[in-house]
Scaffold this active site. Structure first.
Site, PDB file in Angstrom:
ATOM      1  N   LEU A  33       0.541  -1.117  -0.207  1.00 40.41           N
ATOM      2  CA  LEU A  33       0.247   0.120  -0.085  1.00 40.41           C
ATOM      3  C   LEU A  33       0.964   1.039   0.030  1.00 40.41           C
ATOM      4  O   LEU A  33       1.664   1.327   0.570  1.00 40.41           O
ATOM      5  CB  LEU A  33      -1.210  -0.056   1.258  1.00 40.41           C
ATOM      6  CG  LEU A  33      -1.781  -1.544   1.288  1.00 40.41           C
ATOM      7  CD1 LEU A  33      -2.774  -0.618   2.156  1.00 40.41           C
ATOM      8  CD2 LEU A  33      -2.453  -1.318   0.039  1.00 40.41           C
ATOM      9  N   HIS A  34       0.304   2.369  -0.612  1.00 40.65           N
ATOM     10  CA  HIS A  34       1.295   3.279  -0.567  1.00 40.65           C
ATOM     11  C   HIS A  34      -0.034   4.889  -0.394  1.00 40.65           C
ATOM     12  O   HIS A  34      -1.386   3.980  -0.438  1.00 40.65           O
ATOM     13  CB  HIS A  34       1.659   4.319  -2.125  1.00 40.65           C
ATOM     14  CG  HIS A  34       0.722   3.528  -3.440  1.00 40.65           C
ATOM     15  ND1 HIS A  34       0.125   4.264  -4.082  1.00 40.65           N
ATOM     16  CD2 HIS A  34       1.288   2.701  -3.902  1.00 40.65           C
ATOM     17  CE1 HIS A  34      -0.736   3.511  -4.618  1.00 40.65           C
ATOM     18  NE2 HIS A  34       0.006   2.383  -5.110  1.00 40.65           N
ATOM     19  N   HIS A  37      -3.686   4.181  -1.958  1.00 41.03           N
ATOM     20  CA  HIS A  37      -4.573   3.785  -1.739  1.00 41.03           C
ATOM     21  C   HIS A  37      -5.095   4.031  -0.740  1.00 41.03           C
ATOM     22  O   HIS A  37      -6.398   3.800  -0.319  1.00 41.03           O
ATOM     23  CB  HIS A  37      -3.367   1.929  -1.081  1.00 41.03           C
ATOM     24  CG  HIS A  37      -3.327   1.666  -2.394  1.00 41.03           C
ATOM     25  ND1 HIS A  37      -1.931   1.022  -2.234  1.00 41.03           N
ATOM     26  CD2 HIS A  37      -3.495   1.021  -3.580  1.00 41.03           C
ATOM     27  CE1 HIS A  37      -1.730  -0.159  -3.973  1.00 41.03           C
ATOM     28  NE2 HIS A  37      -2.647   0.153  -3.550  1.00 41.03           N
ATOM     29  N   SER A 189       2.207   0.087  -7.216  1.00 39.66           N
ATOM     30  CA  SER A 189       3.202  -0.806  -6.053  1.00 39.66           C
ATOM     31  C   SER A 189       4.156  -1.088  -6.562  1.00 39.66           C
ATOM     32  O   SER A 189       5.605  -1.039  -6.072  1.00 39.66           O
ATOM     33  CB  SER A 189       2.535  -1.987  -5.797  1.00 39.66           C
ATOM     34  OG  SER A 189       0.816  -1.642  -4.829  1.00 39.66           O
TER      35      SER A 189
HETATM   36  P1  AMP Z   1      -3.705  -2.577  -6.792  1.00 42.47           P
HETATM   37  O1  AMP Z   1      -3.557  -2.804  -5.528  1.00 42.47           O
HETATM   38  O2  AMP Z   1      -3.182  -1.629  -7.807  1.00 42.47           O
HETATM   39  O3  AMP Z   1      -4.791  -3.228  -7.615  1.00 42.47           O
HETATM   40  O4  AMP Z   1      -4.773  -0.923  -6.398  1.00 42.47           O
HETATM   41  C1  AMP Z   1      -5.790  -0.945  -6.014  1.00 42.47           C
HETATM   42  C2  AMP Z   1      -6.667   0.015  -6.149  1.00 42.47           C
HETATM   43  O5  AMP Z   1      -6.079   1.619  -6.164  1.00 42.47           O
HETATM   44  C3  AMP Z   1      -6.916   0.120  -7.609  1.00 42.47           C
HETATM   45  O6  AMP Z   1      -8.655   0.326  -7.698  1.00 42.47           O
HETATM   46  C4  AMP Z   1      -5.916   1.031  -8.333  1.00 42.47           C
HETATM   47  O7  AMP Z   1      -6.733   2.082  -8.982  1.00 42.47           O
HETATM   48  C5  AMP Z   1      -5.361   1.942  -7.209  1.00 42.47           C
HETATM   49  N1  AMP Z   1      -4.419   3.010  -7.140  1.00 42.47           N
HETATM   50  C6  AMP Z   1      -3.569   2.537  -7.742  1.00 42.47           C
HETATM   51  N2  AMP Z   1      -2.957   3.422  -7.549  1.00 42.47           N
HETATM   52  C7  AMP Z   1      -3.158   4.531  -7.263  1.00 42.47           C
HETATM   53  C8  AMP Z   1      -3.165   6.160  -7.385  1.00 42.47           C
HETATM   54  N3  AMP Z   1      -1.713   6.814  -7.067  1.00 42.47           N
HETATM   55  N4  AMP Z   1      -3.930   7.184  -7.112  1.00 42.47           N
HETATM   56  C9  AMP Z   1      -4.873   6.586  -7.131  1.00 42.47           C
HETATM   57  N5  AMP Z   1      -5.155   5.692  -6.689  1.00 42.47           N
HETATM   58  C10 AMP Z   1      -4.691   4.538  -7.252  1.00 42.47           C
END
Ligand code: AMP
Length: 281
Positions: A33-34, A37, A189
């Site tokens: 997570l960042h 998220h 990530s």
């Molecule tokens: P992931 O863990 O990459 O599957 O992402 C989980 C959720 O976080 C998805 O809805 C992504 O689109 C969202 N997400 C990922 N990176 C960002 C970001 N930089 N800003 C906003 N939402 C994000």
């Protein structure tokens, strides 16, 4: 924050919560997570919803085995961030909880055209896996609002179609702004796997998107697209696509169209790391 590892425990807990009348805001993630998220969790809380975050590294959406094996896993740090954000529930299932009948026997969905372009074309099977996992998670959590990041624009469109196909008329989908590093790089990530020089170069993707946006009324997209391709490839990117599409249908466009809400999208590899980003125009 209450942490659940099994579907049955979570379902039982949520049944009682829903009986109390709470509304659920759901943030599905793959962990590492960042702040991007966390911004989704914050948004769910700001909307007054009971916030549930899931962390599940879904094997079925990785078309590249190496990408899956090397995907960062930072569960302890993730939990610390979610605690700090005051997230209400974390769902942390094993593969057997999400796919009790095996991945082959879990329902998949057809996304038609959306699965034939850009991410669909470049990552065969990816959206099938996304639909499979999000479908399962929606069945388990049954949220009122699903929070998604604009960062994964085509994925947002695919999940909107999934909502339709699953007949979830009551489900709200909130698409939230992309969180960026100071130099414009979209948080991801995968960024932590970039080498230091590549991390510096990675900001060029956003610079290209901004130039595509800035030139919409004064230049030809074909020319701007070539400039972006040339710049990125010269700097060492392996550029997969620089594309322009209608923002709601994702119909690909050869040229800027005045008065049309459009989205520009880029995917490129830097070393082993594949990066995507987009901007509305
Ligand atoms: P992931 O863990 O990459 O599957 O992402 C989980 C959720 O976080 C998805 O809805 C992504 O689109 C969202 N997400 C990922 N990176 C960002 C970001 N930089 N800003 C906003 N939402 C994000």
């Amino acid at each position: 924050m209450v942490v659940f590892k099994t579907t049955s425990d979570l379902a039982f807990y949520l049944k009682n919560k829903k009986a109390e009348g709470i509304k659920i805001g759901f943030v599905p993630t793959m962990g590492a997570l960042h702040s991007g998220h966390i911004s989704l969790v914050n948004r769910a809380k700001a909307d007054g919803l009971f916030s549930i975050c899931s962390i599940f590294l879904n094997p079925t959406q990785f078309n590249d085995k190496k990408d899956f094996e090397k995907y960062p896993v930072t569960t302890n740090e993730d939990i610390a961030l979610l605690l700090e954000a005051d997230c209400d529930v974390l769902f942390l299932p094993q593969v057997s909880e999400i796919y009790p009948d095996g991945t082959e026997n879990t329902k998949t969905y057809d996304f038609g055209y959306l699965d034939t372009i850009l991410e669909g074309a470049n990552r065969p099977g990816h959206f099938k896996g996304v639909g499979q996992v999000v479908g399962r998670l929606l069945e388990i959590v049954q949220p009122d609002t699903l929070y998604l990041g604009q960062k994964d624009y085509q994925q947002c469109m695919v999940i909107s179609k999934l909502k339709q196909v699953m007949g979830l008329d009551e489900l709200n989908i909130a698409i939230c702004a992309t969180m960026r590093e100071a130099d414009g790089l979209a948080m991801s990530s995968r960024n932590r796997r970039l080498t230091e020089p590549n991390r510096t170069l990675a900001a060029i993707i956003y610079q290209c998107l901004v130039s595509i946006q800035a030139k919409r009324d004064v230049a030809s997209f074909a020319v701007v697209k070539k400039e972006c391709f040339d710049l990125m490839n010269r700097k060492g990117f392996e550029t997969e696509y620089v594309a322009l599409a209608d923002a709601s249908t994702m119909d690909l466009l050869d040229e800027y169209e005045p008065g049309r809400q459009m989205v520009a999208l880029i995917a490129a590899k830097l070393g082993e790391i594949r990066l995507i980003d987009n901007i509305l125009l």
